[in-house]
Design an enzyme around this catalytic site. Structure first.
Site, PDB file in Angstrom:
ATOM      1  N   HIS A  44      -3.622  -5.176   0.759  1.00  0.00           N
ATOM      2  CA  HIS A  44      -3.047  -5.560   2.051  1.00  0.00           C
ATOM      3  C   HIS A  44      -3.041  -7.085   2.201  1.00  0.00           C
ATOM      4  O   HIS A  44      -4.013  -7.666   2.689  1.00  0.00           O
ATOM      5  CB  HIS A  44      -3.837  -4.912   3.192  1.00  0.00           C
TER       6      HIS A  44
ATOM      7  N   CYS B 216       0.830  -1.208   0.000  1.00  0.00           N
ATOM      8  CA  CYS B 216       0.000   0.000   0.000  1.00  0.00           C
ATOM      9  C   CYS B 216       0.868   1.263   0.000  1.00  0.00           C
ATOM     10  O   CYS B 216       1.438   1.599  -1.032  1.00  0.00           O
ATOM     11  CB  CYS B 216      -0.979  -0.038   1.175  1.00  0.00           C
TER      12      CYS B 216
ATOM     13  N   GLU C  96      -1.560  -8.835   4.337  1.00  0.00           N
ATOM     14  CA  GLU C  96      -1.603  -9.232   5.751  1.00  0.00           C
ATOM     15  C   GLU C  96      -3.034  -9.382   6.253  1.00  0.00           C
ATOM     16  O   GLU C  96      -3.280 -10.033   7.287  1.00  0.00           O
ATOM     17  CB  GLU C  96      -0.832  -8.220   6.613  1.00  0.00           C
TER      18      GLU C  96
END
Length: 249
Positions: A222, A122, A224
């Protein structure tokens, strides 16, 4: 399977994670703290790396980079527009953190010069693009006419992205995937040397990479946020393990 399954005795590679500095509350404290979403830490650990948090402390130092086998440039505040020759736009520009800019632009430069494998997430992708000479769209909804990339406050939007054939991202993730996004900025002019490796349906650049050199992949989404899909992080850890072996002999 993590990067060390072929050699269970091999040390796990050390992966650096830059942090925020924000006011945080915990226990009886309400104080300035170095913080990062724990999902990044979990992602690195699942993939077989050792996560190490890197708070911004001014100018990045070579001796720090010498201790890293890989680097994840994490998400966060908007990059200062002055970094890419622009003026601050309207109120839609999010908050900036000049301390992170100073630390992480330097960290990226040192890591890149040392051929450290890098995954940029990002803000991280935006930082890489600016550091290499590109520019950013300051508020993407003004260009695409919707806010599907942003999600709500403190949440992610789900975005379909299409990968570009013959890129590393396509090889890792396939021709298309649904990803977790939370961004209101995006790449405008692509930096020299980078190639686009994924776009959203509205044409926005969602991933870019540096072909033919040290591992450098940046994604606007993202990874994660999706514990079921660690493919990008595992690729970084594999590259970091190889970098460690080559460095220490």
């Amino acid at each position: 399977m993590d990067s060390n399954d072929s050699d269970p005795g091999a040390p796990r590679p050390v992966i650096g994670l830059p942090t925020y500095v924000e006011k945080a509350r915990f226990g009886t404290w309400d104080t300035r703290s170095a913080v990062l979403q724990h999902e990044y830490i979990d992602m690195v650990d699942r993939a077989g790396g050792i996560p190490v948090l890197l708070p911004p402390t001014g100018v990045a130092r070579p001796e720090l980079v010498e201790r890293l086998d890989g680097l994840v440039l994490t998400g966060g505040a908007d990059v200062d527009p002055a970094r890419y020759g622009a003026r601050l736009g309207d109120a839609a520009l999010g908050y900036t953190r000049l301390d992170r800019d100073e630390s992480e632009f330097g960290l990226f430069g040192l890591a890149r010069a040392a051929c450290v494998p890098i995954l940029a997430v990002c803000r991280g992708l935006q930082l890489v693009n600016v550091a290499l000479g590109g520019t950013l769209i300051q508020h993407l909804p003004d260009v695409v006419g919707h806010e599907e990339h942003s999600g709500g406050s403190g949440s992610f939007g789900i975005t379909k992205v299409l990968t570009e054939p013959d890129t590393q991202v396509a090889a890792l993730a396939g021709p298309e995937l649904r990803v977790h996004c939370h961004h209101h900025q995006a790449i405008d002019a692509l930096a020299p040397g980078l190639v686009v490796s994924a776009r959203s349906r509205d044409g926005s650049i969602e991933a870019a990479e540096f072909p033919g050199g040290p591992f450098l992949i940046g994604v606007q989404w993202h990874p994660e946020a999706d514990p079921a899909d660690d493919r990008l992080m595992r690729a970084l850890v594999v590259a970091a393990a190889a970098y460690r072996r080559a460095r220490v002999g």
